[in-house]
Design an enzyme around this catalytic site. Structure first.
Site, short mmCIF file in Angstrom:
data_model
loop_
_atom_site.label_atom_id
_atom_site.label_comp_id
_atom_site.label_asym_id
_atom_site.label_seq_id
_atom_site.Cartn_x
_atom_site.Cartn_y
_atom_site.Cartn_z
CD GLU A 272 -3.18 -1.03 0.45
OE1 GLU A 272 -3.15 0.08 -0.52
OE2 GLU A 272 -3.97 -1.84 0.45
CB CYS A 273 0.69 4.41 -1.90
SG CYS A 273 -0.93 4.98 -1.76
N GLY A 274 0.01 4.14 1.44
CA GLY A 274 -0.22 4.98 2.81
C GLY A 274 -1.65 5.56 2.80
#
Length: 299
Positions: A272-274
């Site tokens: 995930e990118c955040g």
């Protein structure tokens, strides 16, 4: 993509909150600690109520979930990077008669594929009533400006900082500028990883915003079939082996038998990118650095 797209601001309702104590108090938890939003109306849920809603929504079809959420939530938006699930959601929403379109939020990292930008234009042409709010990294509008500020290949030098600057902070700014109460996402359980056990409705503990996953139970095959049957515009990269499309520097085609999101951050310990984490990776990174600093001083 049309360079004239501008971020729109709204003065509608503030974020919903869960009442941890199960209180029936009309206000629930306060919307925000700052004075600009504290006086705005809120939507309150007890955890028991949220669990009950998810139990009911679990067996409903996506179109019925969308109808329900359009009635329930004020200041509702859809956040999308124009993946297949988001596109299916856009099309379904367009077919709900007698209702206003749900505005879109697009985080333009400046590093999307050209095919993605071309898709945005085709979607806008197909659904002309849609309003698209574009949020870029703060104070920059081109890759050159971004790299003048942060250096070349920040995504390689410090992926956590890159995610914060290009994705997490713009998302937080979008939620604040638009007073977002709830957002529809394109996450599904079949995408695996941290998404394997998500519910239809989730509360973002940091922002207090409700995340809605209307197609949470669908498989990639079901989504692709919907796109085909309804002639919905989609990213041309999907015809070249891609299944989940993000930034060009961190997305590759998916191999035979690999998970749908296997082409994202290939070879990295990252899924995930955040923007969908409880706490952004960069925030976690800063906390880890702050913890490590005193320990290093005592050695």
């Amino acid at each position: 993509m049309d360079s004239s797209l501008q971020t729109q601001q709204s003065s509608r309702a503030a974020s919903p909150k869960i009442d941890e104590n199960g209180s029936d108090d009309d206000s629930g938890f306060s919307s925000s600690g700052n004075s600009s939003t504290a006086r705005l109306p809120t939507v309150s849920f007890t955890r028991a109520h949220l669990k009950h809603l998810n139990k009911q929504l679990e067996t409903m079809e996506p179109m019925d979930i969308l109808r329900f959420c359009k009635i329930l939530f004020p200041n509702l938006y859809q956040t999308t990077a124009f993946g297949l699930t988001g596109l299916a959601t856009i099309d379904m929403l367009s077919k709900i008669s007698g209702s206003q379109p749900v505005d879109l939020i697009f985080l333009d990292t400046l590093y999307h594929f050209q095919e993605t930008y071309a898709l945005v234009d085709r979607v806008r042409a197909r659904y002309p009533d849609l309003k698209l709010h574009v949020f870029k990294p703060a104070d920059v509008s081109t890759v050159a400006e971004f790299e003048d500020t942060y250096g070349e290949k920040l995504y390689e030098m410090s992926s956590e900082l890159y995610d914060w600057v290009a994705k997490v902070e713009p998302q937080q700014r979008a939620y604040a500028d638009l007073n977002v109460a709830a957002v529809m996402t394109g996450r599904r359980r079949s995408q695996g990883g941290q998404r394997g056990d998500i519910a239809v409705l989730e509360m973002d503990d940091e922002s207090g915003i409700v995340k809605i996953n209307p197609l949470v139970n669908w498989s990639f095959q079901q989504v692709k079939a919907y796109i085909t049957e309804n002639n919905v515009p989609y990213n041309e990269l999907l015809d070249r082996g891609y299944k989940s499309v993000g930034d060009w520097h961190s997305t590759v085609p998916v191999g035979e038998g690999e998970d749908e999101r296997a082409g994202r951050w290939k070879g990295q310990d990252k899924t995930e990118c955040g923007i969908h984490n409880k706490k952004s990776r960069y925030a976690q990174y800063l906390e880890e650095m702050a913890t490590a600093r005193p320990q290093a001083q005592t050695v």
